[in-house]
Design a protein around this motif. Structure first.
Motif, PDB file in Angstrom:
ATOM      1  N   ARG A 175       0.820  -1.220   0.000  1.00  0.00           N
ATOM      2  CA  ARG A 175       0.000   0.000   0.000  1.00  0.00           C
ATOM      3  C   ARG A 175       0.847   1.260   0.000  1.00  0.00           C
ATOM      4  O   ARG A 175       0.381   2.323  -0.424  1.00  0.00           O
ATOM      5  N   ARG A 176       2.079   1.153   0.500  1.00  0.00           N
ATOM      6  CA  ARG A 176       2.939   2.336   0.604  1.00  0.00           C
ATOM      7  C   ARG A 176       3.794   2.564  -0.632  1.00  0.00           C
ATOM      8  O   ARG A 176       4.486   3.582  -0.728  1.00  0.00           O
ATOM      9  N   ILE A 177       3.784   1.643  -1.584  1.00  0.00           N
ATOM     10  CA  ILE A 177       4.613   1.813  -2.783  1.00  0.00           C
ATOM     11  C   ILE A 177       3.994   2.870  -3.686  1.00  0.00           C
ATOM     12  O   ILE A 177       2.847   2.733  -4.140  1.00  0.00           O
ATOM     13  N   SER A 178       4.728   3.929  -3.954  1.00  0.00           N
ATOM     14  CA  SER A 178       4.201   5.027  -4.761  1.00  0.00           C
ATOM     15  C   SER A 178       5.016   5.293  -6.022  1.00  0.00           C
ATOM     16  O   SER A 178       4.620   6.101  -6.857  1.00  0.00           O
ATOM     17  N   VAL A 179       6.159   4.625  -6.179  1.00  0.00           N
ATOM     18  CA  VAL A 179       6.989   4.845  -7.370  1.00  0.00           C
ATOM     19  C   VAL A 179       6.425   4.047  -8.543  1.00  0.00           C
ATOM     20  O   VAL A 179       5.625   3.115  -8.353  1.00  0.00           O
ATOM     21  N   PRO A 180       6.790   4.387  -9.785  1.00  0.00           N
ATOM     22  CA  PRO A 180       6.357   3.579 -10.931  1.00  0.00           C
ATOM     23  C   PRO A 180       6.736   2.115 -10.711  1.00  0.00           C
ATOM     24  O   PRO A 180       7.886   1.805 -10.387  1.00  0.00           O
ATOM     25  N   THR A 181       5.749   1.235 -10.874  1.00  0.00           N
ATOM     26  CA  THR A 181       5.933  -0.178 -10.532  1.00  0.00           C
ATOM     27  C   THR A 181       5.350  -1.065 -11.613  1.00  0.00           C
ATOM     28  O   THR A 181       4.280  -0.779 -12.160  1.00  0.00           O
ATOM     29  N   TRP A 182       6.071  -2.139 -11.897  1.00  0.00           N
ATOM     30  CA  TRP A 182       5.590  -3.160 -12.830  1.00  0.00           C
ATOM     31  C   TRP A 182       5.699  -4.521 -12.173  1.00  0.00           C
ATOM     32  O   TRP A 182       6.748  -4.869 -11.616  1.00  0.00           O
ATOM     33  N   PHE A 183       4.617  -5.302 -12.248  1.00  0.00           N
ATOM     34  CA  PHE A 183       4.654  -6.707 -11.868  1.00  0.00           C
ATOM     35  C   PHE A 183       4.673  -7.515 -13.162  1.00  0.00           C
ATOM     36  O   PHE A 183       3.824  -7.309 -14.036  1.00  0.00           O
ATOM     37  N   ILE A 184       5.621  -8.426 -13.286  1.00  0.00           N
ATOM     38  CA  ILE A 184       5.709  -9.254 -14.486  1.00  0.00           C
ATOM     39  C   ILE A 184       5.747 -10.724 -14.085  1.00  0.00           C
ATOM     40  O   ILE A 184       6.553 -11.124 -13.235  1.00  0.00           O
ATOM     41  N   ASN A 185       4.835 -11.510 -14.651  1.00  0.00           N
ATOM     42  CA  ASN A 185       4.719 -12.935 -14.346  1.00  0.00           C
ATOM     43  C   ASN A 185       4.673 -13.743 -15.629  1.00  0.00           C
ATOM     44  O   ASN A 185       4.167 -13.268 -16.655  1.00  0.00           O
ATOM     45  N   GLY A 186       5.143 -14.966 -15.553  1.00  0.00           N
ATOM     46  CA  GLY A 186       4.907 -15.908 -16.628  1.00  0.00           C
ATOM     47  C   GLY A 186       3.487 -16.456 -16.528  1.00  0.00           C
ATOM     48  O   GLY A 186       2.927 -16.551 -15.436  1.00  0.00           O
ATOM     49  N   GLN A 187       2.920 -16.822 -17.634  1.00  0.00           N
ATOM     50  CA  GLN A 187       1.553 -17.351 -17.654  1.00  0.00           C
ATOM     51  C   GLN A 187       1.392 -18.545 -16.711  1.00  0.00           C
ATOM     52  O   GLN A 187       0.360 -18.700 -16.056  1.00  0.00           O
ATOM     53  N   PHE A 188       2.413 -19.394 -16.623  1.00  0.00           N
ATOM     54  CA  PHE A 188       2.325 -20.615 -15.826  1.00  0.00           C
ATOM     55  C   PHE A 188       3.083 -20.508 -14.497  1.00  0.00           C
ATOM     56  O   PHE A 188       3.459 -21.523 -13.914  1.00  0.00           O
ATOM     57  N   ASP A 189       3.272 -19.289 -14.029  1.00  0.00           N
ATOM     58  CA  ASP A 189       4.007 -19.056 -12.781  1.00  0.00           C
ATOM     59  C   ASP A 189       3.138 -19.438 -11.581  1.00  0.00           C
ATOM     60  O   ASP A 189       2.013 -18.954 -11.441  1.00  0.00           O
TER      61      ASP A 189
END
Length: 247
Positions: A175-189
């Motif tokens: 909730r405290r993360i305010s910087v530009p953020t990307w979550f990247i996952n594999g389809q089968f992760d």
């Protein structure tokens, strides 16, 4: 000042897992540092502690921040620890955050099951190396196939590290993360289990799901991951337009 990149590896592996990214960034003239957490890689003889992991990440980030805005990129266990780090009450000097294969809250039955499977795997006569090498040979491109194990596998730190993750308070930190953020996952992760929760807690973050890809998205699809690093770098480069963020 130029953008700096700090790279945090996942469980059992080491800084060598980032070779493809280091090479890509070097071609672009971007300074990058791939660190080894306690108990891993060049620090295999040390005990893993969660405090030691935070101290290692913080030291690398603060050193890099002296030279420019920092993009912190992290994978799996390193991603979970980095989520807590970036979302600390006193925000560290991180300008952008790329979190790979780590959208799971390490608590309760899920963590217990994961630890049990890891211990079962580790109990095999060769500690599962034959199966590991077979899977890597079948799933990773030749250019990155040897990178995960090049720094050695931290078998002895694995269960300690997994157990340590239970102290993380990710729902509060995210909730405290305010910087530009990307979550990247594999389809089968397998760590996509709390993907929706992570998106809800970090509403400005972007989620990228890479088709036909496993947990090892950084090595299985290095060009995709490198493109995301390029996007993060462009976003925080001096002179770039910065979108407004709300906490």
């Amino acid at each position: 000042m130029t953008v700096q990149v700090v790279l945090v590896h996942g469980i059992r592996t080491s800084a060598t897992m980032w070779r493809a990214q280091i090479a890509h960034l070097a071609e672009r003239g971007i300074d990058a540092h791939a660190l080894d957490l306690p108990g891993h890689g060049t620090r295999m003889g040390e005990d893993f502690t969660i405090d030691g992991a935070f101290e290692t990440i913080d030291a690398a980030v603060r050193e890099a921040a002296r030279r420019g805005p920092v993009v912190l990129a992290a994978h799996s266990m390193g991603g979970l620890v980095s989520c807590e780090y970036v979302g600390a009450p006193e925000a560290p000097p991180v300008a952008a955050f790329v979190a790979a294969s780590c959208t799971a809250v390490p608590r309760g039955p899920g963590l217990a099951t994961y630890r049990a499977l890891a211990r079962r795997f580790d109990s095999l006569p060769d500690r599962g190396m034959r199966l590991t090498e077979m899977v890597l040979a079948r799933t990773l491109p030749e250019e990155t196939r040897d990178d995960f194990g090049a720094g050695g596998y931290a078998f002895d730190a694995q269960d300690i590290a997994l157990r340590s993750l239970s102290v993380l308070d990710l729902t509060r930190a995210l909730r405290r993360i305010s910087v530009p953020t990307w979550f990247i996952n594999g389809q089968f992760d397998q760590l996509r289990v709390n993907e929706r929760l992570f998106r809800r807690l970090v509403p400005h973050a972007e989620l990228i799901v890479v088709p036909r890809t496993s947990h090892l998205v950084t090595a299985m699809r290095p060009r995709v991951f490198n493109a995301l690093l390029d996007l993060a770098i462009a976003t925080v480069s001096p002179g770039a337009d910065q979108p407004e963020r709300t906490c």
